[in-house]
Design an enzyme around this catalytic site. Structure first.
Site, mmCIF file in Angstrom:
data_model
loop_
_atom_site.group_PDB
_atom_site.id
_atom_site.type_symbol
_atom_site.label_atom_id
_atom_site.label_comp_id
_atom_site.label_asym_id
_atom_site.label_seq_id
_atom_site.Cartn_x
_atom_site.Cartn_y
_atom_site.Cartn_z
ATOM 1 N N THR A 118 30.758 41.613 36.920
ATOM 2 C CA THR A 118 30.309 40.700 37.953
ATOM 3 C C THR A 118 28.790 40.527 37.930
ATOM 4 O O THR A 118 28.062 41.450 37.531
ATOM 5 C CB THR A 118 30.727 41.256 39.339
ATOM 6 O OG1 THR A 118 30.002 40.581 40.355
ATOM 7 C CG2 THR A 118 30.429 42.742 39.477
ATOM 8 N N TYR A 142 29.895 47.795 45.581
ATOM 9 C CA TYR A 142 30.757 47.021 44.678
ATOM 10 C C TYR A 142 30.078 46.855 43.318
ATOM 11 O O TYR A 142 30.656 47.181 42.273
ATOM 12 C CB TYR A 142 31.078 45.653 45.306
ATOM 13 C CG TYR A 142 31.720 44.685 44.341
ATOM 14 C CD1 TYR A 142 32.939 44.975 43.742
ATOM 15 C CD2 TYR A 142 31.098 43.474 44.029
ATOM 16 C CE1 TYR A 142 33.522 44.082 42.842
ATOM 17 C CE2 TYR A 142 31.677 42.575 43.136
ATOM 18 C CZ TYR A 142 32.886 42.893 42.545
ATOM 19 O OH TYR A 142 33.458 42.011 41.662
HETATM 20 N N1 LIG Z 1 36.607 36.377 42.475
HETATM 21 C C1 LIG Z 1 35.346 36.413 42.083
HETATM 22 O O1 LIG Z 1 34.528 35.549 42.456
HETATM 23 C C2 LIG Z 1 34.876 37.497 41.159
HETATM 24 C C3 LIG Z 1 33.531 37.511 40.775
HETATM 25 C C4 LIG Z 1 33.092 38.507 39.908
HETATM 26 C C5 LIG Z 1 33.982 39.445 39.412
HETATM 27 N N2 LIG Z 1 35.273 39.414 39.811
HETATM 28 C C6 LIG Z 1 36.174 40.445 39.259
HETATM 29 O O2 LIG Z 1 37.375 39.825 38.813
HETATM 30 C C7 LIG Z 1 38.478 40.719 38.942
HETATM 31 C C8 LIG Z 1 39.637 39.994 39.592
HETATM 32 O O3 LIG Z 1 39.230 39.467 40.847
HETATM 33 P P1 LIG Z 1 40.145 38.470 41.703
HETATM 34 O O4 LIG Z 1 39.227 37.522 42.397
HETATM 35 O O5 LIG Z 1 41.239 37.951 40.858
HETATM 36 O O6 LIG Z 1 40.706 39.470 42.810
HETATM 37 P P2 LIG Z 1 42.204 39.695 43.328
HETATM 38 O O7 LIG Z 1 42.081 40.619 44.500
HETATM 39 O O8 LIG Z 1 42.886 38.393 43.532
HETATM 40 O O9 LIG Z 1 42.877 40.432 42.097
HETATM 41 C C9 LIG Z 1 42.815 41.830 41.898
HETATM 42 C C10 LIG Z 1 44.193 42.282 41.469
HETATM 43 O O10 LIG Z 1 44.149 43.677 41.190
HETATM 44 C C11 LIG Z 1 45.247 44.319 41.847
HETATM 45 N N3 LIG Z 1 44.814 45.705 42.093
HETATM 46 C C12 LIG Z 1 43.773 46.127 42.851
HETATM 47 N N4 LIG Z 1 43.674 47.460 42.811
HETATM 48 C C13 LIG Z 1 44.678 47.903 42.007
HETATM 49 C C14 LIG Z 1 45.111 49.196 41.569
HETATM 50 N N5 LIG Z 1 44.510 50.320 41.991
HETATM 51 N N6 LIG Z 1 46.177 49.278 40.722
HETATM 52 C C15 LIG Z 1 46.821 48.150 40.304
HETATM 53 N N7 LIG Z 1 46.461 46.911 40.696
HETATM 54 C C16 LIG Z 1 45.406 46.781 41.535
HETATM 55 C C17 LIG Z 1 45.486 43.492 43.099
HETATM 56 O O11 LIG Z 1 46.780 43.620 43.643
HETATM 57 C C18 LIG Z 1 45.236 42.081 42.572
HETATM 58 O O12 LIG Z 1 46.398 41.513 42.020
HETATM 59 C C19 LIG Z 1 37.945 41.929 39.711
HETATM 60 O O13 LIG Z 1 37.721 42.971 38.774
HETATM 61 C C20 LIG Z 1 36.633 41.452 40.290
HETATM 62 O O14 LIG Z 1 35.706 42.504 40.441
HETATM 63 C C21 LIG Z 1 35.749 38.471 40.673
#
Ligand SMILES: NC(=O)c1ccc[n+]([C@@H]2O[C@H](COP(=O)([O-])OP(=O)(O)OC[C@H]3O[C@@H](n4cnc5c(N)ncnc54)[C@H](O)[C@@H]3O)[C@@H](O)[C@H]2O)c1
Length: 343
Positions: A118, A142
């Site tokens: 991120t 985070y």
């Molecule tokens: N959305 C954004 O703007 C953004 C920006 C930068 C980085 N990210 C990174 O992208 C990745 C995905 O983000 P997202 O927006 O799709 O979030 P999201 O919450 O929609 O997806 C995360 C997924 O991980 C699963 N999960 C969480 N903890 C878990 C565990 N302990 N075991 C198994 N499954 C688990 C959740 O159920 C979910 O399906 C993350 O690593 C996040 O840090 C997202």
């Protein structure tokens, strides 16, 4: 031979878009997700295993059974203010669980990983646009939990045959243009999603956190990337590793920043809705301005974004927010596994 890849967090917002693109590209995909924020219905391809990354015994069984050629690691917790309030939960889910995953890679010889990082690892950058060489200095748990994960991957890569691509996403937004996938997490705080929610009357008002930042209109500036383009970057990164290339870290953004105020104006103009906007104090841990320099990923991965346009991002979000309640009443079609037989 079809390559089998593991996608952690593949039932979530970004992971589900990547799973769909991997399926279309011919990969055999296994999704490992505890469905804490993800949904089985969002998995349009492959086999969904419901499990938690902290369950190391189960995770190891999954690795031993499937013989993955690569891992794409999305699963994490990602709400900045929540990470400030509950830092240990973030270090446990993001950092410790990445360690669990790397241990399984080591034990079973998986030597390619694409990691979701991120822009939060840069904290409050002293230069904009931010390049991959801009010093990292996360200002919230985070961002620190993610940077520690990067370090673990890099350190393990330096002493093993593991090769990795670390993708540092900027602000991800938008939805699949076909309207089957989008962001659905109930407590998502992402600006474009919540602004579209307000425009559609799904929330009574929009709160703007901080209006006295040192920016032209006083609101914070971010670089918004369409989730479909980000998903393509993952398929590109996987192919790059499969071709034997060396480990890399890439920024994922378009290189153009929009202020919160500009986003609100475009959502109002496109939707025709005039919702109340409430000015409040800045949230702890929110930087003023973060915009990506995305040259490196375009050059080395030949990444070619197709949705590089704020209005397109907003239109696909509005479309998704209008339809998704209906879509998520559908049944999940993929094969689901909740417990593996002992090996
Ligand atoms: N959305 C954004 O703007 C953004 C920006 C930068 C980085 N990210 C990174 O992208 C990745 C995905 O983000 P997202 O927006 O799709 O979030 P999201 O919450 O929609 O997806 C995360 C997924 O991980 C699963 N999960 C969480 N903890 C878990 C565990 N302990 N075991 C198994 N499954 C688990 C959740 O159920 C979910 O399906 C993350 O690593 C996040 O840090 C997202």
């Amino acid at each position: 031979m079809t390559k089998k890849v593991l996608v952690t967090g593949g039932a979530g917002y970004i992971g589900s878009h990547v799973v769909r693109q991997l399926g279309e590209a011919g990969y055999d995909v296994v999704i490992y997700d505890n469905c804490s924020t993800g949904l089985p219905q969002a998995v349009l391809h492959g086999e969904l295993i419901i499990g938690d990354l902290s369950d190391t015994i189960f995770l190891r069984q999954v690795f031993c059974k499937h013989k993955f050629s690569a891992v794409l690691h999305f699963a994490a917790s990602l709400i900045v203010p929540e990470s400030v309030a509950r830092p240990l939960d973030y270090y446990a889910n993001n950092t410790c669980n990445t360690l669990n995953l790397l241990q399984c890679c080591k034990i079973t010889g998986v030597n390619q990983i694409v990691f979701s990082s991120t822009a939060a690892v840069y904290g409050e950058p002293k230069e904009n646009p931010v390049t991959e060489l801009t010093p990292t200095n996360p200002i919230n748990p985070y961002g620190r939990s993610k940077l520690m994960s990067e370090w673990m991957i890099q350190d393990y890569g330096a002493t093993s045959d593991l090769r990795y691509v670390i993708l540092r996403y900027f602000n991800v937004a938008g939805a699949e243009p076909e309207g089957r996938l989008g962001q659905f997490s109930a407590n998502a705080t992402h600006l474009i999603k919540v602004t579209c929610d307000a425009a559609l009357g799904n929330r009574p008002e929009l709160k703007v956190f901080g209006t006295n930042f040192p920016t032209p209109d006083g609101t914070a500036i971010r670089d918004y990337i369409h989730v479909e383009d980000l998903a393509t970057a993952h398929v590109d990164a996987l192919r790059y590793l499969e071709q034997g290339n060396q480990s890399q870290t890439f920024n994922c953004g378009y290189g153009k920043g929009y202020s919160v105020q500009q986003v609100i104006e475009r959502v109002k103009a496109i939707s025709g809705a005039n919702f109340p906007v409430i000015k409040t104090s800045p949230r702890p841990g929110d930087p003023v301005s973060v915009v990506a320099c995305g040259n490196k990923i375009r050059q080395l991965l030949n990444w070619q974004p197709k949705y590089n346009d704020l209005d397109t991002i907003i239109c696909t979000t509005l479309d998704w927010e209008t339809k998704h309640k209906y879509l998520f009443s559908r049944e999940s079609k993929v094969k689901k596994v909740e417990k593996l037989a002992p090996i």
